[in-house]
Write a protein that holds these residues in place. Structure first.
Motif, PDB file in Angstrom:
ATOM      1  N   GLU A 188       0.830  -1.208   0.000  1.00  0.00           N
ATOM      2  CA  GLU A 188       0.000   0.000   0.000  1.00  0.00           C
ATOM      3  C   GLU A 188       0.863   1.256   0.000  1.00  0.00           C
ATOM      4  N   LYS A 242       0.959   3.732  -3.285  1.00  0.00           N
ATOM      5  CA  LYS A 242       0.425   5.093  -3.147  1.00  0.00           C
ATOM      6  C   LYS A 242       1.412   6.111  -3.716  1.00  0.00           C
ATOM      7  N   PRO A 283      -0.087  11.262  -2.513  1.00  0.00           N
ATOM      8  CA  PRO A 283      -0.200   9.807  -2.682  1.00  0.00           C
ATOM      9  C   PRO A 283      -1.653   9.382  -2.872  1.00  0.00           C
ATOM     10  N   THR A 284      -1.842   8.359  -3.713  1.00  0.00           N
ATOM     11  CA  THR A 284      -3.194   7.872  -3.983  1.00  0.00           C
ATOM     12  C   THR A 284      -3.143   6.472  -4.583  1.00  0.00           C
ATOM     13  N   LEU A 285      -4.217   5.720  -4.369  1.00  0.00           N
ATOM     14  CA  LEU A 285      -4.390   4.431  -5.042  1.00  0.00           C
ATOM     15  C   LEU A 285      -5.447   4.524  -6.144  1.00  0.00           C
TER      16      LEU A 285
END
Length: 519
Positions: A47, A51, A160-162
């Motif tokens: 994760e 991210k 940050p990102t998914l």
């Protein structure tokens, strides 16, 4: 002969891959809490790692880069390098990898030939933009240093990102273009299209099977990308890859035991140094299950030393020798004991990967080894064979050939033969000695002579009619060297003792061009 589709099904994959990050995307979303990578004190789960990939995806998108754009990446090894490369793949952009160790003139040629839309590099390179016209048309980015002629990526980095998706590509769309300097002429760049890029990943996975609890320590930095596509844990070795020869084996062995490393892959130089340290200090690494040696040939004498050292460190460990190249990776895979216990001519490299077809192209005036050995240039065809060097490089004409059925063959430049469906490597075609109008490959001679007590490495090199035998070892073995040369009827060979120079990338492959300058 297996088909690549059968291997995908055997490994449990379904569907048609649409992007270079297809397998990474398939794995990581279901295991966000699994340890992904340990790098210089940073310990990230999937994760955390992904991210940051998402942040770089948004950052590169904001700069107007679009699907199909070529992005030159010349950066020191660091965690963010892998995150940026993943971001580039996700966006359907093309990573252009340039070997930073190539001479300056060849580096300038590569910058021109890359025909890239952007470059991500360091201030030390991009500050010369006014004097490098090839860079003028590109978008230029430094990573974390300001530079008058470039944009600093860390200053424009998104959060940050998914929340990101794969940009779909056609199977023949370029994904990774790798420049190498070569020995002569302009640098050539191997074009890994999507189908070839992922086929190399699938074939490598199939012949080096992993378990769910695998903890890998790759001494080949590019294999970090392979591990991400497998969804396994990577422990980055505690060493400075700019100073590979100076690495301290005690530091990485400590890591192996600290993190329970189960497998690693390394060059002969690295594996020999690790074996020496482990033997001298009676080190145990009980978690270790598998080792791959590749990147250059290793003598059977050194392979024996490595086998004894690591069998003492871990009774369960299995060691294999892998043979491959940028253009075809992998080619074959063999257990180390079969490699060592070879009484034939050449280096026994095992069974050719099932999805490959092999032909041995006859060589004129080939030396007769008198052992039913019909040797020649090794030619390969299959789903993970690179089809071309980009932009009509002259090497396409000399190394790529279509037969009457339209099948594309890659001429490796290596010479060897097939026996009992096993491949034996004899050397490079261009490095063969010409004695009494006969061509004699070098690897067998060098391996056999290196078995003599007091000798660690040997290189035979010819310039015109002059032949030099450079021996790294004790001068007391000179008589044995002379007897060996006489036995093979090599004629008037100059015997010289000294360090055998090696390449500046893996420090394992004999640098024959440098030795030729001695003559």
């Amino acid at each position: 002969m297996k088909k690549i589709e059968d291997i995908r099904k055997t490994l449990g994959y379904s569907g048609i891959p649409i992007n270079g990050c297809h397998y990474l995307d398939e794995h990581f979303r279901s295991q966000l809490n699994k340890r992904c990578l340990v790098y210089q004190g940073q310990d990230l789960n999937y994760e955390d790692f992904m991210k940051e990939v998402g942040a770089w995806i948004k950052t590169l998108e904001s700069q107007g880069l679009k699907k199909g754009d070529r992005i030159i990446v010349i950066m020191p090894l660091r965690l963010e390098l892998y995150q940026l490369m993943c971001a580039i793949f996700y966006l359907g952009l093309v990573v252009v990898s340039v070997d930073s160790t190539m001479p300056k003139e060849k580096l300038k040629q590569a910058l021109v030939d890359a025909n890239a839309q952007a470059i991500i590099s360091v201030k030390e390179l991009l500050k010369w933009t006014p004097f490098l016209p090839a860079l003028w048309k590109m978008k230029r980015f430094t990573f974390d240093q300001s530079c008058l002629f470039s944009t600093q990526l860390t200053k424009i980095k998104e959060d940050p990102t998914l929340e990101f998706k794969q940009v779909p590509l056609q199977s023949d769309a370029p994904v990774l273009i790798s420049f190498t300097s070569g020995s002569t002429g302009r640098p050539k760049a191997a074009n890994r299209s999507l189908d070839i890029f992922l086929s190399q990943k699938i074939v490598s996975e199939y012949f080096w099977l992993h378990k769910d609890d695998e903890v890998d320590m790759p001494f080949f930095p590019t294999l970090v990308l392979q591990n991400l596509g497998l969804g396994i844990t990577t422990i980055f070795p505690d060493m400075d890859f700019r100073k590979i020869r100076e690495f301290e084996p005690e530091r990485v062995v400590k890591q192996m035991n600290q993190y329970g490393v189960t497998r690693f892959s390394a060059t002969p130089m690295i594996i020999k140094k690790l074996a020496k340290y482990i033997s001298e200090n009676e080190i145990k690494i009980p978690s270790l299950r598998s080792i791959i040696i590749g990147g250059a040939e290793i003598t059977t004498k050194d392979a024996s030393i490595v086998l004894n050292a690591f069998k003492s460190a871990s009774s369960q460990v299995e060691i294999h020798i892998i043979y491959g190249s940028t253009e075809v990776e992998p080619i074959s895979f063999t257990p180390i004991d079969e490699y060592i216990n070879n009484d034939g001519v050449g280096l026994r490299l095992g069974q050719v990967i099932d999805v490959l077809d092999v032909e041995i192209k006859e060589v004129d005036n080939a030396f007769d080894f008198n052992q039913d050995v019909q040797w020649g240039e090794i030619c390969l065809s299959g789903p993970h064979v690179i089809k071309e060097y980009i932009d009509n490089h002259p090497a396409n004409k000399t190394t790529k050939h279509r037969d009457e059925n339209g099948t594309l063959w890659h001429l490796t430049g290596d010479v060897g033969y097939l026996k009992d469906n096993k491949i034996y490597l004899l050397g490079r075609l261009k490095d063969c000695l010409k004695i009494d109008e006969k061509l004699i490959p070098t690897f067998h001679l060098e391996n056999e002579l290196a078995k003599v007590d007091g000798i660690s490495r040997v290189a035979f090199v010819q310039v015109d009619t002059k032949v030099l035998c450079l021996v790294e070892g004790q001068e007391s073995s000179k008589d044995a060297v002379g007897e060996f040369i006489a036995k093979w009827n090599l004629g008037n060979v100059e015997i010289r003792f000294g360090e055998v120079p090696v390449d500046t990338r893996h420090f394992s492959r004999v640098n024959r061009n440098e030795i030729r300058s001695f003559l």
